[in-house]
Structures are given as C-alpha cells and as structure tokens.
Write a protein that holds these residues in place. Structure first.
Motif, PDB file in Angstrom:
ATOM      1  N   ARG A   1       0.669  -1.231   0.034  1.00 58.48           N
ATOM      2  CA  ARG A   1      -0.019  -0.175   0.076  1.00 58.48           C
ATOM      3  C   ARG A   1       0.824   1.154  -0.133  1.00 58.48           C
ATOM      4  NH1 ARG A   1      -4.324  -0.854   4.735  1.00 58.48           N
ATOM      5  NH2 ARG A   1      -5.118   1.176   3.574  1.00 58.48           N
ATOM      6  N   THR A   2       2.013   1.246  -0.161  1.00 59.18           N
ATOM      7  CA  THR A   2       3.130   2.356  -0.075  1.00 59.18           C
ATOM      8  C   THR A   2       3.805   2.242  -1.593  1.00 59.18           C
ATOM      9  OG1 THR A   2       4.777   0.878   0.754  1.00 59.18           O
ATOM     10  CG2 THR A   2       3.129   1.932   2.313  1.00 59.18           C
ATOM     11  N   LEU A   3       4.324   3.450  -2.050  1.00 59.67           N
ATOM     12  CA  LEU A   3       5.304   3.287  -3.194  1.00 59.67           C
ATOM     13  C   LEU A   3       6.666   2.688  -3.056  1.00 59.67           C
ATOM     14  CD1 LEU A   3       5.232   7.456  -4.048  1.00 59.67           C
ATOM     15  CD2 LEU A   3       3.700   5.591  -5.081  1.00 59.67           C
ATOM     16  N   ARG A   4       6.861   2.579  -1.757  1.00 61.54           N
ATOM     17  CA  ARG A   4       8.006   1.836  -1.640  1.00 61.54           C
ATOM     18  C   ARG A   4       7.965   0.501  -1.879  1.00 61.54           C
ATOM     19  NH1 ARG A   4      12.117   1.752   3.728  1.00 61.54           N
ATOM     20  NH2 ARG A   4      13.454   0.000   3.124  1.00 61.54           N
ATOM     21  N   GLY A   5       6.734  -0.006  -1.066  1.00 65.72           N
ATOM     22  CA  GLY A   5       6.228  -1.462  -1.481  1.00 65.72           C
ATOM     23  C   GLY A   5       6.128  -1.646  -3.085  1.00 65.72           C
ATOM     24  N   TRP A   6       5.475  -0.723  -3.791  1.00 72.04           N
ATOM     25  CA  TRP A   6       5.390  -0.975  -5.148  1.00 72.04           C
ATOM     26  C   TRP A   6       6.697  -0.952  -5.802  1.00 72.04           C
ATOM     27  CZ3 TRP A   6       1.112   3.089  -4.178  1.00 72.04           C
ATOM     28  CH2 TRP A   6      -0.078   2.522  -3.638  1.00 72.04           C
ATOM     29  N   HIS A   7       7.542  -0.084  -5.524  1.00 71.20           N
ATOM     30  CA  HIS A   7       8.779  -0.146  -6.161  1.00 71.20           C
ATOM     31  C   HIS A   7       9.512  -1.425  -6.000  1.00 71.20           C
ATOM     32  CE1 HIS A   7      12.958   2.116  -6.626  1.00 71.20           C
ATOM     33  NE2 HIS A   7      12.519   1.850  -7.651  1.00 71.20           N
ATOM     34  N   ASP A   8       9.609  -1.880  -4.973  1.00 69.71           N
ATOM     35  CA  ASP A   8      10.206  -3.123  -4.434  1.00 69.71           C
ATOM     36  C   ASP A   8       9.621  -4.433  -5.288  1.00 69.71           C
ATOM     37  OD1 ASP A   8      11.909  -2.289  -2.703  1.00 69.71           O
ATOM     38  OD2 ASP A   8      10.842  -2.701  -0.875  1.00 69.71           O
ATOM     39  N   GLN A   9       8.204  -4.244  -5.683  1.00 73.98           N
ATOM     40  CA  GLN A   9       7.490  -4.985  -6.631  1.00 73.98           C
ATOM     41  C   GLN A   9       8.043  -5.001  -7.821  1.00 73.98           C
ATOM     42  OE1 GLN A   9       5.623  -7.595  -5.691  1.00 73.98           O
ATOM     43  NE2 GLN A   9       5.117  -8.332  -8.104  1.00 73.98           N
ATOM     44  N   TRP A  10       8.112  -3.649  -8.345  1.00 75.34           N
ATOM     45  CA  TRP A  10       8.467  -3.385  -9.701  1.00 75.34           C
ATOM     46  C   TRP A  10       9.919  -4.006  -9.923  1.00 75.34           C
ATOM     47  CZ3 TRP A  10       6.922  -3.073 -14.487  1.00 75.34           C
ATOM     48  CH2 TRP A  10       7.834  -2.590 -15.369  1.00 75.34           C
ATOM     49  N   LYS A  11      10.935  -3.884  -9.077  1.00 75.78           N
ATOM     50  CA  LYS A  11      12.124  -4.285  -9.333  1.00 75.78           C
ATOM     51  C   LYS A  11      12.117  -6.161  -9.319  1.00 75.78           C
ATOM     52  CE  LYS A  11      13.727  -2.135  -5.542  1.00 75.78           C
ATOM     53  NZ  LYS A  11      14.654  -1.473  -4.679  1.00 75.78           N
ATOM     54  N   LYS A  12      11.082  -6.646  -8.494  1.00 78.84           N
ATOM     55  CA  LYS A  12      10.962  -7.914  -8.673  1.00 78.84           C
ATOM     56  C   LYS A  12      10.419  -8.593  -9.966  1.00 78.84           C
ATOM     57  CE  LYS A  12      10.077  -8.837  -3.809  1.00 78.84           C
ATOM     58  NZ  LYS A  12       8.817  -9.271  -2.975  1.00 78.84           N
ATOM     59  N   ILE A  13       9.522  -7.604 -10.487  1.00 83.31           N
ATOM     60  CA  ILE A  13       9.006  -7.925 -11.958  1.00 83.31           C
ATOM     61  C   ILE A  13      10.127  -7.703 -12.825  1.00 83.31           C
ATOM     62  CG2 ILE A  13       7.454  -6.939 -13.750  1.00 83.31           C
ATOM     63  CD1 ILE A  13       5.624  -6.238 -11.316  1.00 83.31           C
TER      64      ILE A  13
ATOM     65  N   ARG B   1       7.644 -17.478  -3.234  1.00 85.29           N
ATOM     66  CA  ARG B   1       6.887 -16.301  -3.608  1.00 85.29           C
ATOM     67  C   ARG B   1       6.083 -15.896  -2.311  1.00 85.29           C
ATOM     68  NH1 ARG B   1       5.158 -19.516  -8.183  1.00 85.29           N
ATOM     69  NH2 ARG B   1       3.284 -20.388  -6.693  1.00 85.29           N
ATOM     70  N   GLU B   2       5.758 -16.895  -1.654  1.00 83.92           N
ATOM     71  CA  GLU B   2       5.154 -16.325   0.055  1.00 83.92           C
ATOM     72  C   GLU B   2       6.260 -15.416   0.742  1.00 83.92           C
ATOM     73  OE1 GLU B   2       3.831 -19.909   1.536  1.00 83.92           O
ATOM     74  OE2 GLU B   2       1.892 -20.116   0.294  1.00 83.92           O
ATOM     75  N   ILE B   3       7.334 -15.915   0.702  1.00 83.45           N
ATOM     76  CA  ILE B   3       8.571 -15.402   1.375  1.00 83.45           C
ATOM     77  C   ILE B   3       8.790 -14.128   0.667  1.00 83.45           C
ATOM     78  CG2 ILE B   3      11.102 -15.529   1.828  1.00 83.45           C
ATOM     79  CD1 ILE B   3      10.882 -18.585   1.891  1.00 83.45           C
ATOM     80  N   GLY B   4       8.668 -13.956  -0.527  1.00 84.74           N
ATOM     81  CA  GLY B   4       9.130 -12.734  -1.173  1.00 84.74           C
ATOM     82  C   GLY B   4       8.179 -11.536  -0.820  1.00 84.74           C
ATOM     83  N   LYS B   5       6.958 -11.935  -0.237  1.00 87.21           N
ATOM     84  CA  LYS B   5       6.058 -10.872   0.336  1.00 87.21           C
ATOM     85  C   LYS B   5       6.276 -10.613   1.553  1.00 87.21           C
ATOM     86  CE  LYS B   5       2.419 -12.821  -2.913  1.00 87.21           C
ATOM     87  NZ  LYS B   5       1.164 -13.501  -2.721  1.00 87.21           N
ATOM     88  N   LEU B   6       7.025 -11.224   2.276  1.00 87.03           N
ATOM     89  CA  LEU B   6       7.384 -11.020   3.946  1.00 87.03           C
ATOM     90  C   LEU B   6       8.561  -9.896   4.180  1.00 87.03           C
ATOM     91  CD1 LEU B   6       7.517 -14.466   5.262  1.00 87.03           C
ATOM     92  CD2 LEU B   6       5.641 -13.136   5.352  1.00 87.03           C
ATOM     93  N   THR B   7       8.102  -9.044   5.007  1.00 82.41           N
ATOM     94  CA  THR B   7       9.252  -8.105   5.343  1.00 82.41           C
ATOM     95  C   THR B   7      10.366  -8.651   6.239  1.00 82.41           C
ATOM     96  OG1 THR B   7       8.336  -7.497   7.602  1.00 82.41           O
ATOM     97  CG2 THR B   7       7.614  -6.286   5.561  1.00 82.41           C
ATOM     98  N   PRO B   8      11.497  -8.138   6.352  1.00 82.53           N
ATOM     99  CA  PRO B   8      12.603  -8.743   6.999  1.00 82.53           C
ATOM    100  C   PRO B   8      12.168  -9.176   8.464  1.00 82.53           C
ATOM    101  CG  PRO B   8      13.403  -7.017   5.878  1.00 82.53           C
ATOM    102  CD  PRO B   8      12.078  -6.953   5.718  1.00 82.53           C
ATOM    103  N   ASP B   9      11.513  -8.295   9.110  1.00 83.50           N
ATOM    104  CA  ASP B   9      11.218  -8.645  10.521  1.00 83.50           C
ATOM    105  C   ASP B   9       9.993  -9.710  10.330  1.00 83.50           C
ATOM    106  OD1 ASP B   9      12.537  -6.689  11.641  1.00 83.50           O
ATOM    107  OD2 ASP B   9      10.794  -5.093  11.781  1.00 83.50           O
ATOM    108  N   ALA B  10       9.193 -10.068   9.491  1.00 82.29           N
ATOM    109  CA  ALA B  10       8.173 -10.827   9.288  1.00 82.29           C
ATOM    110  C   ALA B  10       8.919 -12.280   9.164  1.00 82.29           C
ATOM    111  CB  ALA B  10       7.010 -10.369   8.236  1.00 82.29           C
ATOM    112  N   MET B  11       9.918 -12.191   8.178  1.00 79.91           N
ATOM    113  CA  MET B  11      10.860 -13.230   7.899  1.00 79.91           C
ATOM    114  C   MET B  11      11.457 -13.794   9.148  1.00 79.91           C
ATOM    115  SD  MET B  11      12.823 -12.773   4.461  1.00 79.91           S
ATOM    116  CE  MET B  11      12.191 -12.583   2.919  1.00 79.91           C
ATOM    117  N   VAL B  12      11.854 -13.107  10.094  1.00 79.49           N
ATOM    118  CA  VAL B  12      12.375 -13.532  11.393  1.00 79.49           C
ATOM    119  C   VAL B  12      11.403 -14.190  12.135  1.00 79.49           C
ATOM    120  CG1 VAL B  12      13.582 -12.587  13.519  1.00 79.49           C
ATOM    121  CG2 VAL B  12      14.238 -11.698  11.386  1.00 79.49           C
ATOM    122  N   ASP B  13      10.158 -13.387  12.401  1.00 78.70           N
ATOM    123  CA  ASP B  13       9.151 -14.195  13.058  1.00 78.70           C
ATOM    124  C   ASP B  13       8.769 -15.367  12.546  1.00 78.70           C
ATOM    125  OD1 ASP B  13       9.163 -11.971  14.828  1.00 78.70           O
ATOM    126  OD2 ASP B  13       7.511 -10.866  13.627  1.00 78.70           O
ATOM    127  N   GLU B  14       8.862 -15.699  11.143  1.00 75.23           N
ATOM    128  CA  GLU B  14       8.396 -16.923  10.563  1.00 75.23           C
ATOM    129  C   GLU B  14       9.522 -18.009  10.822  1.00 75.23           C
ATOM    130  OE1 GLU B  14       5.883 -19.123   8.019  1.00 75.23           O
ATOM    131  OE2 GLU B  14       5.677 -17.293   9.009  1.00 75.23           O
TER     132      GLU B  14
END
Length: 316
Positions: free
Chosen positions: A103-115, A213-226
């Motif tokens: 929901r943020t430009l930074r998140g969309w920018h990251d998504q574009w880099k993945k694309i 793909r699921e991991i790619g959607k996680l933030t670093p903090d969420a990855m640590v929690d996972e």
C-alpha cells in the motif's frame, strides 16, 4: 541537464523546493493524501535533479531545502527513490500495484524491481535455451556430415580394393584418406560444439517456488518471526519423533516378555501397535523435513535480500 540561465535555474529550483514541501505536507497528513503527496514530491525532485550536473549538487540542494524530512522523521533513501521512480513511471507503477498487496510507493517500487528481475531472468533463460538449440543443431549437422564422409570413405576403400589398375587404386585410396580426414574434422567440430551446450536447467519444484513467492512478500521482520515459529514447530516435531521412538523401543521390549504359548497372538498385537507408532513417527519426520526446508528457504531469502540491499545504489 536543462538549459536554463543561472537566474532562471535558481528561480525554478526555489519553486520546486516549495512544491516538494507542499507535497511533504500532504504526506504528513496521513494515508488519504500520502500517495498523492509522495508522487508530487517525486515529480519535484525529478525536475530538480535535471537542473544539476552532479548527484552531489542535487543532494546538497535536497538537504539545504529541508527535503529529507517529513513530519519530523527522516526520509529514507529507499522512500525518496521510490517517489522519484513512481512519479516518472506511471505505467510501471500501475503494473506493480496490480501485482502487489503493498500500500506504499516503496512497496510498489520493490514489486517492480521483482517484476524486472523476473523478466530479466526469463530473457536470459530464453537466450540460453536459444543458444543451446542452435548449438545442438550445429552439432547434429556436423555429426551428419561425419556420417556421410564415413560412408564416402568406405566406398572409396571398397573401390580401391576392386581397382583394375594401380592408378585407379591410388586415386581411390587418396579419396578415402581425404574423406577420413574430413570425417575426423567433422567429428572434432561436433564434439567441440556438444561440449559447449549448457546442461538443461532444472525445473523449480512447485512447492519451493510457491514458498519463495510467499517469502518474497514478507518484510525482514516478518521473516525473522516466521523462522522463529518454524523452529518452534520443528523442535516440537522432533520431540514427538523421540517419544515415538521410545514407544517403539518399549513395545519391542514387551514382546520379549510374553510367554511362548501367547507369543504368536501377542506379537501380532504388538506388531500392529509398533507399526502404527512407526507410521506416526514417519509422518512427523516428513513434517519436520518440510519445516526444515521452509527454515532453510527463509534463511536463504534473508541472505539474498541483505546482499541485494548491500549492493543497491540509491540515487540521492
């Protein structure tokens, strides 16, 4: 760099700094105005950057005009880069938004880099496959040429054996030697080209691909929690496996205590119990292995993201 005069450039930069400040005020108001504000901020910075010959000069202008903070908080380089990207690339922004839950430009920018990374990987893979196909065709052509030359050599040697005169025999032998030399060269070419063909790429396991793909959607903090959660699950599974092994061992010990007259029936009952326990143990082992793969995948993804962050060059 835009060809303004010195005074015109100064006036335009002052106006752009004002536009950027107004945009940041919108960002500070909250989510309803944040995206519009970031886009306006990025547009002002893009135009401002075009008025400077060097990144250092542009960065100095940003700092001097207080354009590195919003609502009392520092604007991270990633956020500024995302705003400038989004303002300059409406089509890319739209595609990234359509393919991301961010929901943020930074998140969309990251998504574009993945694309972009996925497309580049697909392009490179297609190039490798095309090159491999070309080399296979080249090698096959060389093999066919070698086969034809081998046939010509055999025919020439047969003709030499049947030659009626010495001259005819010598001429046939000469043709056979020439065909043999050409055949050897064709085989050498075929072997060389075949050695250059890259091995077929392994298909990614669907379960692993889904997990990535699921991991790619996680933030670093969420990855640590996972990872913490997966490790806890893994430890629990290992404990259950240990208990089941103890149960199996105990059942086997009990079998030896039964009297001989009840041995057959007792062993049958205990074997069924042991088989059931062993089945549960194997199921837990499979689940533990799956959890371990998830932990390993998360660790690898975190390492990749860290390396990507370290190597990323962020424009000022």
């Amino acid at each position: 760099m835009t060809n303004y005069g010195h005074n015109e450039t100064a006036v335009r930069l002052a106006a752009l700094a004002g536009d950027a400040q107004i945009a940041l005020d919108k960002v500070a108001k909250g989510e309803a105005d944040a995206i519009e504000g970031w886009l306006a901020y990025g547009a002002a910075l893009n135009e401002g950057r075009a008025l400077f010959p060097k990144d250092e000069d542009f960065g100095k202008w940003v700092v001097e005009n207080g354009l590195r903070q919003v609502g009392g908080h520092e604007i991270h380089d990633h956020e500024r880069a995302a705003a400038m990207w989004a303002a300059a690339n409406a089509d890319q922004l739209a595609e990234a938004r359509a393919n991301s839950k961010a929901r943020t430009l930074r998140g969309w920018h990251d998504q574009w880099k993945k694309i972009e990374a996925e497309r580049e990987a697909a392009r490179q893979k297609a190039e490798r496959e095309a090159e491999a196909a070309r080399k296979r065709e080249e090698a096959e052509a060389a093999r066919k040429e070698a086969e034809a030359l081998a046939k010509a050599e055999a025919e020439a040697r047969a003709a030499a054996e049947k030659a009626a005169t010495v001259d005819e025999r010598k001429e046939a032998e000469k043709k056979a030697e020439e065909a043999a030399a050409a055949k050897a060269e064709a085989e050498r070419v075929a072997e060389k080209v075949e050695a250059e063909i890259p091995p077929a790429e392994q298909e990614v396991d669907p379960e692993t691909a889904k997990l990535r793909r699921e991991i790619g959607k996680l933030t670093p903090d969420a990855m640590v929690d996972e990872i913490i959660g997966l490790r806890a699950d893994l430890a629990e599974r290992k404990a259950l496996i240990a208990e089941l092994r103890s149960e199996i061992s105990a059942l086997k010990s009990e079998n030896s205590l039964y009297r001989q007259d009840n041995l057959g029936r007792a062993l049958g009952n205990e074997k069924r119990r042991a088989d059931a326990a062993e089945g549960r143990m194997r199921e837990h082992q499979a689940n533990a292995a799956r959890l371990q793969r998830q932990v390993n995948a998360l660790k690898a993804e975190i390492a990749r993201l860290k390396k990507e962050a370290e190597n990323q060059v962020i424009p000022l």
